[in-house]
Scaffold this active site. Structure first.
Site, PDB file in Angstrom:
ATOM      1  N   SER A   1      -5.681   0.626 -27.366  1.00 12.85           N
ATOM      2  CA  SER A   1      -6.378   0.179 -28.565  1.00 12.85           C
ATOM      3  C   SER A   1      -6.843   1.388 -29.350  1.00 12.85           C
ATOM      4  O   SER A   1      -7.181   2.428 -28.760  1.00 12.85           O
ATOM      5  CB  SER A   1      -7.590  -0.684 -28.199  1.00 12.85           C
ATOM      6  OG  SER A   1      -8.354  -1.013 -29.347  1.00 12.85           O
TER       7      SER A   1
ATOM      8  N   TYR B   1     -15.416  -1.995 -23.819  1.00 11.95           N
ATOM      9  CA  TYR B   1     -14.013  -2.198 -24.174  1.00 11.95           C
ATOM     10  C   TYR B   1     -13.359  -0.866 -24.529  1.00 11.95           C
ATOM     11  O   TYR B   1     -12.261  -0.542 -24.053  1.00 11.95           O
ATOM     12  CB  TYR B   1     -13.900  -3.171 -25.347  1.00 11.95           C
ATOM     13  CG  TYR B   1     -12.475  -3.471 -25.747  1.00 11.95           C
ATOM     14  CD1 TYR B   1     -11.678  -4.306 -24.975  1.00 11.95           C
ATOM     15  CD2 TYR B   1     -11.917  -2.898 -26.893  1.00 11.95           C
ATOM     16  CE1 TYR B   1     -10.362  -4.579 -25.328  1.00 11.95           C
ATOM     17  CE2 TYR B   1     -10.608  -3.164 -27.256  1.00 11.95           C
ATOM     18  CZ  TYR B   1      -9.836  -4.005 -26.474  1.00 11.95           C
ATOM     19  OH  TYR B   1      -8.531  -4.258 -26.823  1.00 11.95           O
TER      20      TYR B   1
END
Length: 269
Positions: free
Chosen positions: A131, A144
């Protein structure tokens, strides 16, 4: 020419499904995975098999199923993952552990299972879906960010370890894309009276809006195709909106205090 065989974890929806459909249309033999096959009785885009990245036996069974049927496994796309938001101070320890178990430990488990097969057949490609968030500590998404950043570093190490085996390991880092990730994300609750109540509540709303207005996952699928078609793919590939990709460059170029000031201005902190 023999068709290449692809295994995509988390292939029943979102980015994984888009990748599977695109590669199927390009002539690849695609196997997608899901934790619970009974929830997808009408799935017909490509073959779907059961695999839970937190369960080593499940990974072994799924891998052996594909190789037993096809005789090889050319491409692994480690896509399965979970979202998590919240002030780190208020995020339960067990939820932090769950996020790392899926987003970090999970891809490692799958790679450890497929790499001996790829080595024996003379090579392969592993694409770890990380990501853009993994390149920076995003406020209220720090866990995250950490899971994806850790996977990026492990991929870097494994790429060097595997270079003599013709196994190419690439990190593909998407920005915000229009998927159902928000529905399955763990949200630490907004606690009334918490010192984070106002800022977290507002940013949580912004996070969901960013996903809803995100780009089409087909762009990630095209990036996967471009990677597997290259004989020498780049180690890290970013895909997403221009400003999101620019943020990674700014993180590398700016002094840390300047970068954090920009981030705080963006999030109105």
């Amino acid at each position: 020419m023999e068709k290449k065989v692809v295994l995509i974890t988390g292939g029943s929806s979102g980015i994984g499904k888009a990748i599977g459909r695109f590669l199927t249309a390009k002539g690849f033999v695609v196997y997608g995975t899901t934790r619970n096959i009974s929830k997808h009785p009408d799935f017909s885009d490509f073959e779907l098999i059961e695999l839970n990245v937190t369960d080593t036996a499940s990974i072994k069974n799924a891998t052996e199923q594909v190789i037993g049927k096809e005789g090889r496994l050319d491409i692994l796309v480690n896509n399965a993952g979970v979202g998590i938001t919240g002030a780190i101070e208020e995020t339960p320890d067990d939820e932090i552990a769950k996020a790392f178990n899926t987003n970090f430990n999970g891809p490692i488990r799958v790679m450890k299972q497929v790499m001996p097969h790829m080595r024996a057949q003379g090579g392969g490609v592993i694409i770890n879906i990380t990501s853009i968030a993994g390149y920076m500590g995003l406020p209220f998404r720090g866990i995250y960010s950490a899971t994806k950043g850790a996977l990026t570093l492990v991929s870097e190490a494994m790429r060097m370890e595997a270079k003599d085996f013709n196994i190419k390991i690439v990190c593909l880092a998407p920005g915000d894309f229009a998927t159902n990730i928000a529905a399955g994300r763990y949200h630490a609750p907004v606690v009334e009276g918490s010192p984070y109540e106002e800022t977290y509540s507002r940013i949580l709303e912004d996070i969901d809006k960013d996903v809803d207005s995100g780009e089409d996952p087909i762009e990630v699928a095209k990036a996967v195709y471009n990677i597997v078609e290259r004989s020498n793919p780049r180690p890290q590939v970013l895909v997403g909106k221009r400003m999101q990709k620019l943020s990674v460059a700014l993180k590398r170029l700016l002094p840390q205090k300047w970068f954090e000031k920009l981030m705080c201005n963006h999030y109105r902190l």
